[in-house]
Design an enzyme around this catalytic site. Structure first.
Site, PDB file in Angstrom:
ATOM      1  N   PHE A 111       0.819  -1.217   0.000  1.00 33.20           N
ATOM      2  CA  PHE A 111       0.000   0.000   0.000  1.00 33.20           C
ATOM      3  C   PHE A 111       0.850   1.262   0.000  1.00 33.20           C
ATOM      4  CE2 PHE A 111      -0.575   2.719   3.770  1.00 33.20           C
ATOM      5  CZ  PHE A 111       0.337   2.149   4.643  1.00 33.20           C
ATOM      6  N   LYS A 112       2.118   1.153   0.391  1.00 38.26           N
ATOM      7  CA  LYS A 112       2.944   2.359   0.427  1.00 38.26           C
ATOM      8  C   LYS A 112       3.070   3.006  -0.948  1.00 38.26           C
ATOM      9  CE  LYS A 112       5.229   1.503   4.736  1.00 38.26           C
ATOM     10  NZ  LYS A 112       4.583   0.226   5.067  1.00 38.26           N
ATOM     11  N   ASP A 113       2.891   2.207  -2.005  1.00 35.28           N
ATOM     12  CA  ASP A 113       2.926   2.777  -3.357  1.00 35.28           C
ATOM     13  C   ASP A 113       1.853   3.849  -3.562  1.00 35.28           C
ATOM     14  OD1 ASP A 113       5.025   1.136  -4.255  1.00 35.28           O
ATOM     15  OD2 ASP A 113       3.639  -0.471  -4.836  1.00 35.28           O
TER      16      ASP A 113
END
Ligand SMILES: *Cc1c(COP(=O)(O)O)cnc(C)c1O
Length: 464
Positions: A111-113
Site C-alpha cells: 500500500f505504500k505505493d
C-alpha cells in the site's frame, strides 16, 4: 491552507514547504491548520469519479494554491496510471457486511505505493520549479526501500540511495530494489545488520555539513503528503458503500499509524465513519494503549508481519494533538515525558476523543496463520500476514453489525509467500509485472560497514 506543528513551536508553512520539510523543527509533525470540509452534497457529487479524478478533488484543498490544479491533476493521473488494476484500489466483498480494499496493485505490491508514487512526482515537480535537487537517503530491512525507489526512479531532481544489509534481505525484496535500471537509483549493500544501516543514515543526517552539501531528504512516513494521498481511498470505499448517506467502519493493520490516521483525517473532512478497528501483531503498543489508556514502549520482536514491527507509532502524535485539544504545548509536554519514561497517558478528557472511534485488536504469529487459513477456507481469499490482521480485527471488533466494515489489504500475498504457504499449503504467485524478476539484471555496490566510506561513495555518485 497553512500547516502547523503538533508541538506548536515550529514555523507555519505552506504545502510545498511542508512537503520538503518532513519533520518540524520543534520535533513535531505538520498538520493542516484547518481541516477542509466536504458537505454531504459535495460528497454525493463525487460518486462515479475515476480514482485519479477523485484523488485530485479531495487533495486539491490541501495544496492552498501552491501547485496549479492542472499540473496537480496530471501528476495524480500519472502516479496511478502505473497501478495494474483498472479500479486502482478495488473493493471486494468477503461476506454480508465485510469488505476488502486492495491497496497493493502498485509497482511494489504494497500500500505504500499509493502515497509514494505521488510523493516522488510532487518532490520532482516542486524541486524542478525551484531549480533545486535533493538526495534521498534511507535504510531498509527490505520492504520500504523498494517503494521509495519506485517512487523516485527517473525523477530528474532526485538521487536516491538505499542502504540494505548485505545478504540479509530476501531475494524478492533485494531484486525489487536492485533490478531498477534507472541512473538516479543507487543501491548499497552494507556488510552489517539493518541497525548498522539505520545508524549510518542517522549519522549522515546528523552531520550538518554533509546534509547541506548533499541536500539530504527523506520520504519517511511522517511526511504530510503521504497522509494526504492515503485519505483518498477512505472516501473511495465509503462512496462505493453509500456515503454520505450511510456510515462505514474501517479495519486497518497498523504500524506507524499513518494509514489509519489518514482515515481519521477523512472523517474530519466530513466523511461519516462509525469506527476504526486497528490491528497489531505481537508488537502491540497501540492495542495495549486502547485497552488501558497507557502507552508504554517495549522491545520490538520480529513477527510474520514485519512492516508492523514497531516500537512506537510516530504518526500517533497527530491524533494526540486532537486529544490534547489542539494545544501544541500539551503535546510537547506529553512527548517529552514519553521520551524520558517510555510511558504516555492522555491529558484529562482526551481519551474520550480516541475511544469514540478507535478499537484495538492483536494477533500473534499463531493467530495470524490461523486467520490466513480461516479466511482461505471461508471465502477462498489468500491474504498476506499484514492484511489478515486487518480483516481479523474488523471481524473481532465490529461495533455496529449493520454498518459495512472495510478492511484495508496492505500487501499482495506473493510478497510474503512463506507465511501464506505455511498457513494454506498454497504458494501465491507473483503477478505478471514481476514474473520475470529473477531474470532481470541486478545492480548494487557492496560497501564495508564504515560511515566515511559510505559518505564518500554518495558524494562521488552525486557529483557524477
Ligand atoms: C507500512 C505497512 C503497514 C503499516 O502501515 P502504517 O501506516 O505504518 O500504520 C501495514 N502493512 C504493510 C504491508 C505495510 O507495508
Amino acid at each position: 491552507m497553512r500547516y502547523i506543528s503538533t508541538r506548536g513551536e515550529a514555523p507555519i508553512l505552506e504545502f510545498d514547504e511542508v512537503l520538503l520539510a518532513g519533520l518540524a523543527t520543534d520535533g513535531g509533525l505538520y498538520i493542516p491548520e484547518i481541516w477542509p470540509r466536504f458537505s454531504a452534497d459535495d460528497i454525493r457529487a463525487m460518486r462515479g469519479l475515476s480514482y485519479a479524478d477523485l484523488a485530485t478533488r479531495i487533495m486539491l484543498p490541501f495544496l492552498g494554491g501552491r501547485i496549479a490544479e492542472a499540473d496537480f491533476a496530471s501528476l495524480v493521473h500519472d502516479a496511478y496510471a502505473g497501478f495494474d488494476h483498472a479500479a486502482t484500489v478495488p473493493l471486494k466483498q468477503l461476506d454480508d457486511n465485510l469488505w476488502l480494499m486492495e491497496l497493493f496493485h502498485g509497482p511494489t505490491l504494497a500500500f505504500k505505493d499509493v502515497a509514494l508514487q505521488l510523493l516522488g512526482r510532487l518532490f520532482d515537480h516542486v524541486l524542478t520549479r525551484r531549480g533545486e535537487r535533493i538526495t534521498i537517503v534511507g535504510a531498509t530491512s527490505g520492504d520500504t526501500g523498494s517503494a521509495a525507489i519506485e517512487a523516485c526512479r527517473d525523477r530528474e531532481a532526485i538521487d536516491i540511495f538505499i542502504l540494505h544489509p548485505h545478504g540479509r534481505v530476501s531475494d524478492v525484496q533485494r531484486r525489487q530494489m536492485t533490478t531498477v535500471p534507472s541512473a538516479n537509483v543507487h543501491n548499497i549493500a552494507i556488510e552489517g545488520s539493518f541497525d548498522d544501516c539505520q545508524d549510518m543514515v542517522k549519522a549522515m543526517f546528523g552531520d550538518a555539513g554533509f546534509r547541506q552539501e548533499m541536500r539530504l531528504g527523506a520520504v519517511n512516513s511522517i511526511n504530510w503528503a503521504r497522509i494526504m494521498a492515503q485519505i483518498v481511498y477512505y472516501f473511495r470505499a465509503a462512496l462505493a458503500l453509500g456515503a454520505p448517506d450511510r456510515p462505514v467502519a474501517f479495519a486497518v493493520p497498523t504500524g506507524n499509524f499513518g494509514n489509519v490516521y489518514a482515515g481519521y483525517a477523512a472523517h474530519k473532512m466530513g466523511l461519516p465513519v462509525a469506527q476504526f478497528a486497528i490491528g497489531s501483531n505481537r508488537n502491540d503498543i497501540l492495542t495495549r494503549f486502547m485497552e488501558t489508556g497507557v502507552m508504554e514502549t517495549r522491545g520490538v520482536e520480529p513477527s510474520l508481519s514485519p512492516s508492523m514491527d514497531i516500537q512506537v507509532s510516530s504518526n500517533f502524535e497527530r491524533l494526540l494533538f486532537d486529544a490534547c485539544d489542539r494545544e501544541g504545548a500539551a503535546v510537547m509536554q506529553t512527548m517529552i515525558e514519553f521520551r524520558k519514561t517510555g510511558r504516555l497517558t492522555i491529558p484529562q478528557g482526551g481519551m474520550k476523543v480516541i475511544e469514540a472511534l478507535f478499537d484495538g485488536h492483536r494477533l500473534d504469529d499463531a493467530g495470524t496463520l490461523a486467520a490466513i487459513k480461516g479466511e482461505y477456507e471461508a471465502n477462498g481469499e489468500l491474504l498476506d500476514p499484514h492484511s489478515v490482521i486487518g480483516v481479523a480485527s474488523g471481524r473481532a471488533k465490529a461495533r455496529y453489525p449493520a454498518t459495512p466494515m472495510v478492511a484495508m489489504a496492505t500487501a499482495h500475498p506473493a510478497k510474503f509467500p512463506d507465511a501464506v504457504e505455511r498457513a494454506t499449503g498454497i504458494r501465491p504467485q507473483l503477478p505478471d509485472r514481476l514474473a520475470d524478476l529473477f531474470n532481470r539484471e541486478e545492480r548494487y555496490d557492496v560497501l564495508p560497514n564504515d560511515l566515511n566510506g559510505a559518505m564518500t561513495h554518495i558524494r562521488d555518485r552525486v557529483a557524477a
